[in-house]
Scaffold this motif. Structure first.
Motif, PDB file in Angstrom:
ATOM      1  N   ASN A  12       1.221   4.141  -1.631  1.00 31.96           N
ATOM      2  CA  ASN A  12       0.710   5.192  -2.507  1.00 31.96           C
ATOM      3  C   ASN A  12       0.172   6.341  -1.653  1.00 31.96           C
ATOM      4  O   ASN A  12       0.273   6.312  -0.432  1.00 31.96           O
ATOM      5  N   GLY A  13      -0.396   7.327  -2.290  1.00 30.24           N
ATOM      6  CA  GLY A  13      -0.884   8.502  -1.577  1.00 30.24           C
ATOM      7  C   GLY A  13      -2.053   8.227  -0.652  1.00 30.24           C
ATOM      8  O   GLY A  13      -2.312   8.999   0.273  1.00 30.24           O
ATOM      9  N   TRP A  14      -2.769   7.135  -0.898  1.00 28.25           N
ATOM     10  CA  TRP A  14      -3.911   6.814  -0.038  1.00 28.25           C
ATOM     11  C   TRP A  14      -3.476   6.407   1.352  1.00 28.25           C
ATOM     12  O   TRP A  14      -4.262   6.500   2.306  1.00 28.25           O
ATOM     13  N   SER A  15      -2.247   5.958   1.505  1.00 28.56           N
ATOM     14  CA  SER A  15      -1.751   5.557   2.821  1.00 28.56           C
ATOM     15  C   SER A  15      -1.817   6.711   3.811  1.00 28.56           C
ATOM     16  O   SER A  15      -2.180   6.520   4.972  1.00 28.56           O
ATOM     17  N   MET A  36       0.834  -1.183   0.000  1.00 25.23           N
ATOM     18  CA  MET A  36       0.000   0.000   0.000  1.00 25.23           C
ATOM     19  C   MET A  36       0.880   1.249   0.000  1.00 25.23           C
ATOM     20  O   MET A  36       0.720   2.142   0.823  1.00 25.23           O
ATOM     21  N   TRP A  81       9.414   7.508   0.247  1.00 26.38           N
ATOM     22  CA  TRP A  81       8.604   7.470  -0.970  1.00 26.38           C
ATOM     23  C   TRP A  81       9.199   8.365  -2.057  1.00 26.38           C
ATOM     24  O   TRP A  81       9.246   8.008  -3.218  1.00 26.38           O
ATOM     25  N   LEU A 120      -3.839   9.306   3.705  1.00 25.22           N
ATOM     26  CA  LEU A 120      -5.228   9.616   4.014  1.00 25.22           C
ATOM     27  C   LEU A 120      -5.843   8.572   4.947  1.00 25.22           C
ATOM     28  O   LEU A 120      -6.526   8.927   5.911  1.00 25.22           O
ATOM     29  N   VAL A 121      -5.583   7.309   4.676  1.00 29.62           N
ATOM     30  CA  VAL A 121      -6.111   6.241   5.535  1.00 29.62           C
ATOM     31  C   VAL A 121      -5.535   6.375   6.944  1.00 29.62           C
ATOM     32  O   VAL A 121      -6.259   6.259   7.942  1.00 29.62           O
TER      33      VAL A 121
END
Length: 76
Positions: free
Chosen positions: A3-6, A1, A57, A8-9
């Motif tokens: 990516n940029g969603w990490s 995982m 990253w 936010l999550v």
């Protein structure tokens, strides 16, 4: 995982934990201290994790091999 969603999550999880700490902190004389300690701890851990995640990253310094022969692309 990775990516940029990490980010936010992770942020959503920290907000949920902070809200839980706010509402479920033990009642009494030290309730404000409990709330402040837990919320600041969650926020500090998230900021440290986010800085470490972003540093890996998108590194600022690109690694270079020093053992390449002269004239080879990327060599000295």
């Amino acid at each position: 995982m990775a990516n940029g969603w990490s980010l936010l999550v992770g942020f959503v999880v920290i907000v949920a934990l902070s809200a839980a700490a706010y509402f479920f902190s033990p009642k009494g004389e030290n309730q404000t201290i409990w709330r402040s300690t837990l919320i600041l701890s969650f926020a500090s851990c998230y900021i440290m994790w986010a800085i470490t995640f972003l540093a890996q990253w998108h590194p600022l310094i690109e690694p270079k091999m020093s053992k390449l022969r002269p004239g080879y692309p990327g060599g000295s």
